[in-house]
Design a protein around this motif. Structure first.
Motif, PDB file in Angstrom:
ATOM      1  N   PHE A  59      44.873  26.016  39.421  1.00 52.71           N
ATOM      2  CA  PHE A  59      44.149  25.731  40.664  1.00 52.71           C
ATOM      3  C   PHE A  59      44.077  24.191  40.795  1.00 52.71           C
ATOM      4  CE2 PHE A  59      40.614  25.461  43.700  1.00 52.71           C
ATOM      5  CZ  PHE A  59      40.450  26.693  44.054  1.00 52.71           C
ATOM      6  N   PHE A  60      44.805  24.028  42.268  1.00 52.58           N
ATOM      7  CA  PHE A  60      44.869  22.657  42.592  1.00 52.58           C
ATOM      8  C   PHE A  60      43.627  22.696  43.454  1.00 52.58           C
ATOM      9  CE2 PHE A  60      49.013  22.649  40.868  1.00 52.58           C
ATOM     10  CZ  PHE A  60      49.491  21.686  40.979  1.00 52.58           C
ATOM     11  N   GLY A  61      42.553  21.852  43.274  1.00 49.89           N
ATOM     12  CA  GLY A  61      41.510  21.433  44.121  1.00 49.89           C
ATOM     13  C   GLY A  61      41.255  20.220  44.416  1.00 49.89           C
ATOM     14  N   GLY A  62      40.283  19.924  45.223  1.00 49.95           N
ATOM     15  CA  GLY A  62      39.929  18.557  45.686  1.00 49.95           C
ATOM     16  C   GLY A  62      38.481  18.191  45.866  1.00 49.95           C
ATOM     17  N   GLY A  63      38.343  17.253  47.062  1.00 48.41           N
ATOM     18  CA  GLY A  63      39.226  16.528  47.798  1.00 48.41           C
ATOM     19  C   GLY A  63      40.296  17.809  48.523  1.00 48.41           C
ATOM     20  N   THR A  64      41.116  17.334  49.288  1.00 46.75           N
ATOM     21  CA  THR A  64      41.917  18.370  50.073  1.00 46.75           C
ATOM     22  C   THR A  64      43.228  17.995  49.514  1.00 46.75           C
ATOM     23  OG1 THR A  64      40.680  17.939  52.002  1.00 46.75           O
ATOM     24  CG2 THR A  64      42.592  18.855  52.497  1.00 46.75           C
ATOM     25  N   ASN A 236      30.969  35.538  45.857  1.00 43.94           N
ATOM     26  CA  ASN A 236      32.674  35.775  46.136  1.00 43.94           C
ATOM     27  C   ASN A 236      32.694  37.420  46.405  1.00 43.94           C
ATOM     28  OD1 ASN A 236      34.248  33.226  45.473  1.00 43.94           O
ATOM     29  ND2 ASN A 236      32.659  33.314  44.047  1.00 43.94           N
ATOM     30  N   TYR A 237      33.624  37.669  47.277  1.00 39.56           N
ATOM     31  CA  TYR A 237      33.999  38.962  47.995  1.00 39.56           C
ATOM     32  C   TYR A 237      35.509  39.055  48.125  1.00 39.56           C
ATOM     33  CZ  TYR A 237      29.201  38.350  49.121  1.00 39.56           C
ATOM     34  OH  TYR A 237      27.722  38.110  49.061  1.00 39.56           O
ATOM     35  N   ALA A 238      35.926  40.300  47.567  1.00 41.94           N
ATOM     36  CA  ALA A 238      37.370  40.645  47.734  1.00 41.94           C
ATOM     37  C   ALA A 238      37.820  41.799  48.319  1.00 41.94           C
ATOM     38  CB  ALA A 238      37.987  40.044  46.421  1.00 41.94           C
ATOM     39  N   LYS A 239      39.098  41.940  48.609  1.00 40.59           N
ATOM     40  CA  LYS A 239      39.645  43.202  48.842  1.00 40.59           C
ATOM     41  C   LYS A 239      39.830  43.862  47.442  1.00 40.59           C
ATOM     42  CE  LYS A 239      39.722  43.537  53.360  1.00 40.59           C
ATOM     43  NZ  LYS A 239      40.958  43.389  54.061  1.00 40.59           N
ATOM     44  N   PRO A 240      40.167  45.064  47.065  1.00 41.87           N
ATOM     45  CA  PRO A 240      40.366  45.785  45.768  1.00 41.87           C
ATOM     46  C   PRO A 240      41.608  45.073  45.002  1.00 41.87           C
ATOM     47  CG  PRO A 240      39.896  47.597  47.411  1.00 41.87           C
ATOM     48  CD  PRO A 240      39.921  46.240  48.204  1.00 41.87           C
ATOM     49  N   GLY A 241      41.263  44.437  43.991  1.00 39.81           N
ATOM     50  CA  GLY A 241      42.390  43.756  43.235  1.00 39.81           C
ATOM     51  C   GLY A 241      42.775  42.624  43.666  1.00 39.81           C
ATOM     52  N   ARG A 242      41.994  41.861  44.271  1.00 39.93           N
ATOM     53  CA  ARG A 242      42.152  40.532  44.901  1.00 39.93           C
ATOM     54  C   ARG A 242      41.144  39.234  44.713  1.00 39.93           C
ATOM     55  NH1 ARG A 242      46.824  39.546  47.758  1.00 39.93           N
ATOM     56  NH2 ARG A 242      48.105  41.422  47.922  1.00 39.93           N
ATOM     57  N   GLU A 243      40.356  39.789  43.496  1.00 39.30           N
ATOM     58  CA  GLU A 243      39.520  38.844  42.895  1.00 39.30           C
ATOM     59  C   GLU A 243      40.016  37.707  42.644  1.00 39.30           C
ATOM     60  OE1 GLU A 243      38.143  43.227  42.763  1.00 39.30           O
ATOM     61  OE2 GLU A 243      39.909  42.031  42.072  1.00 39.30           O
ATOM     62  N   ARG A 245      41.278  35.224  39.983  1.00 39.96           N
ATOM     63  CA  ARG A 245      41.428  35.529  38.665  1.00 39.96           C
ATOM     64  C   ARG A 245      41.202  34.015  37.969  1.00 39.96           C
ATOM     65  NH1 ARG A 245      47.267  36.810  37.389  1.00 39.96           N
ATOM     66  NH2 ARG A 245      47.872  37.316  39.538  1.00 39.96           N
ATOM     67  N   HIS A 246      41.369  33.146  38.765  1.00 36.65           N
ATOM     68  CA  HIS A 246      41.052  31.578  38.048  1.00 36.65           C
ATOM     69  C   HIS A 246      39.484  31.516  37.926  1.00 36.65           C
ATOM     70  CE1 HIS A 246      41.934  27.275  37.000  1.00 36.65           C
ATOM     71  NE2 HIS A 246      40.968  27.095  37.920  1.00 36.65           N
ATOM     72  N   ASN A 247      38.789  31.784  38.657  1.00 35.33           N
ATOM     73  CA  ASN A 247      37.347  31.638  38.662  1.00 35.33           C
ATOM     74  C   ASN A 247      36.629  32.703  37.839  1.00 35.33           C
ATOM     75  OD1 ASN A 247      37.143  29.663  40.571  1.00 35.33           O
ATOM     76  ND2 ASN A 247      36.638  30.879  42.159  1.00 35.33           N
ATOM     77  N   ILE A 248      37.182  33.991  37.707  1.00 34.56           N
ATOM     78  CA  ILE A 248      36.737  35.012  36.779  1.00 34.56           C
ATOM     79  C   ILE A 248      37.013  34.300  35.263  1.00 34.56           C
ATOM     80  CG2 ILE A 248      37.210  37.146  35.641  1.00 34.56           C
ATOM     81  CD1 ILE A 248      37.772  38.219  38.484  1.00 34.56           C
ATOM     82  N   GLY A 249      38.041  33.624  35.115  1.00 33.20           N
ATOM     83  CA  GLY A 249      38.304  32.692  33.865  1.00 33.20           C
ATOM     84  C   GLY A 249      37.137  31.844  33.424  1.00 33.20           C
ATOM     85  N   TYR A 250      36.612  31.252  34.336  1.00 35.36           N
ATOM     86  CA  TYR A 250      35.667  30.307  34.041  1.00 35.36           C
ATOM     87  C   TYR A 250      34.401  31.078  33.789  1.00 35.36           C
ATOM     88  CZ  TYR A 250      38.079  26.299  36.322  1.00 35.36           C
ATOM     89  OH  TYR A 250      38.931  25.213  36.859  1.00 35.36           O
ATOM     90  N   TRP A 251      34.006  32.079  34.532  1.00 35.92           N
ATOM     91  CA  TRP A 251      32.813  32.932  34.239  1.00 35.92           C
ATOM     92  C   TRP A 251      32.880  33.630  32.866  1.00 35.92           C
ATOM     93  CZ3 TRP A 251      33.972  34.573  39.674  1.00 35.92           C
ATOM     94  CH2 TRP A 251      33.570  33.589  40.518  1.00 35.92           C
ATOM     95  N   LYS A 252      34.145  34.035  32.418  1.00 38.52           N
ATOM     96  CA  LYS A 252      34.261  34.668  31.239  1.00 38.52           C
ATOM     97  C   LYS A 252      34.638  33.623  30.116  1.00 38.52           C
ATOM     98  CE  LYS A 252      35.284  39.240  32.595  1.00 38.52           C
ATOM     99  NZ  LYS A 252      36.155  40.369  32.704  1.00 38.52           N
ATOM    100  N   PHE A 309      24.829  32.979  30.885  1.00 39.10           N
ATOM    101  CA  PHE A 309      24.578  32.708  32.212  1.00 39.10           C
ATOM    102  C   PHE A 309      25.669  32.531  33.117  1.00 39.10           C
ATOM    103  CE2 PHE A 309      23.941  28.281  30.372  1.00 39.10           C
ATOM    104  CZ  PHE A 309      24.938  27.633  31.175  1.00 39.10           C
ATOM    105  N   LEU A 310      26.863  32.446  32.549  1.00 38.42           N
ATOM    106  CA  LEU A 310      28.163  32.412  33.268  1.00 38.42           C
ATOM    107  C   LEU A 310      28.381  33.919  33.590  1.00 38.42           C
ATOM    108  CD1 LEU A 310      30.136  29.688  31.851  1.00 38.42           C
ATOM    109  CD2 LEU A 310      29.127  29.620  33.887  1.00 38.42           C
TER     110      LEU A 310
END
Length: 374
Positions: A59-64, A236-243, A245-252, A309-310
């Protein structure tokens, strides 16, 4: 068998800092951007090998991140691929803002291997965008979205915000429907938080009433549900199968390595973060031991608290079996009183070996989750 690893790359540049933003970000010259990318490469090379890990997401985040030349990001991603073992289908996300994208940039991102784009829209109303200090109009967002589609991005997230100054329930609903009509694969819908030290914190803001904000959250799920999106996490909201994955990794609590000033890392229950002093980072990035701060080894209690809590952020909740596998104790042995308290209040559900927040529980999630701190 190799374990999963996530990578985060911080790109701190922006055209102009938004009035609500408290992230480590700032405007920059082209020379500063080149110098920063060189420092980033040195940190990646100095991070050491992880031969027993496979990278599942970046995940490339920022900033922009879309501010610098696209070639610079392509080089950094290429170096990551040379340094780490990537899953063939690794999710590689780039955050971008309208007003900083072009067809050429998007083409270079795709060729480099970026396969997911996260676009900051925030609102479809230009008046609300001006209030936030955004550099773009809604029309420019639509142009950027269309360009991204034309360049082959088939997995796009759009960020929206509620609880904005002067925002009504009706104007927020219009933002939701207008963006959903465009059909992005994923939507992140956040409520504005006025952070200390930001320009917003020093102003008298005409913010929506608490009840209106609650209704905005409720309507987010209802409206996006009409367009085929499923809520899988608090915001967060997604179409089926488009969750994501990077954020789910943080929460898990999947292990992750962060590169760049202020970036956090978690490996084998060892947590640390990089210095936020950009000068120090530029000087010492090639020697990670000199830029890493706040080093701590998480205790079993710390890990159990984070697991709860995650994990409770996700609509699927936490797995009782996984809790036992990680800690050698049942969730009841550790949390029975808290679980009973919130099940009686109908704020938690428990079924099929999983535990999660009810719709009512989500609306008071901060209070509930605080009780899982032992």
């Amino acid at each position: 068998m190799s374990k999963p690893l996530e990578l985060y790359v911080h790109i701190p540049f922006c055209i102009r800092k938004c009035d609500y933003c408290d992230f480590l970000s700032f405007p920059s010259t082209e020379e500063q951007q080149y110098r920063y990318m060189d420092a980033l490469k040195k940190e990646i090379l100095g991070a050491g090998a992880y031969p027993d890990r496979r990278v599942v997401s970046v995940f490339f985040g920022g900033g922009t991140p879309s501010v610098p030349k696209a070639e610079l990001l392509a080089e950094v991603l290429g170096l990551l691929r040379q340094t780490f073992l990537f899953d063939e289908d690794a999710e590689i996300t780039l955050e971008a803002n309208p007003g900083t994208l072009s067809e050429e940039k998007l083409r270079i991102y795709r060729e480099a291997g970026f396969n997911r784009l996260s676009l900051g829209c925030q609102s479809v109303h230009d008046r609300e965008l001006r209030q936030l200090g955004r550099i773009h109009t809604f029309r420019e967002f639509v142009e950027s979205f269309s360009l991204a589609r034309g360049c082959g991005f088939s997995n796009i997230n759009v960020d929206l915000m509620s609880g904005l100054p002067g925002q009504s329930l009706e104007s927020y609903e219009e933002s939701l429907r207008t963006v959903a009509e465009l059909g992005p694969e994923h939507l992140s819908a956040y409520s504005l938080i006025v952070e200390p030290g930001t320009p917003f914190a020093s102003r008298e803001l005409d913010l929506p009433e608490e009840e209106t904000e609650r209704k905005m959250y409720e309507r987010t799920g209802e409206i996006l549900g009409e367009y085929g999106y499923t809520q899988y996490e608090i915001s967060n909201y997604a179409k089926p199968g488009r969750e994501c994955r990077h954020n789910i990794g943080y929460w898990k609590r999947v292990d992750y390595l962060g590169f760049g000033p202020g970036a956090a890392s978690l490996t084998e229950n060892r947590r640390f973060s990089n210095t936020t002093d950009v000068k120090k980072y530029l000087t010492d990035s090639g020697r990670p031991e000199k830029i890493r701060e706040n080093m701590e080894i998480l205790s079993e209690q710390d890990c159990m608290e984070e697991f709860m809590f995650l994990g409770l952020r996700m609509n699927e909740g936490i797995s009782e079996e996984e809790f036992y596998r990680q800690f050698g104790k049942t969730v009841d042995e550790v949390y029975r009183p808290v679980l009973e308290k919130y099940r009686k209040l109908d704020l938690l559900w428990r079924t099929g070996g999983r535990i999660g927040l009810t719709a009512q529980g989500i609306s008071v999630s901060n209070t509930v989750m605080a009780d899982f701190l032992l």
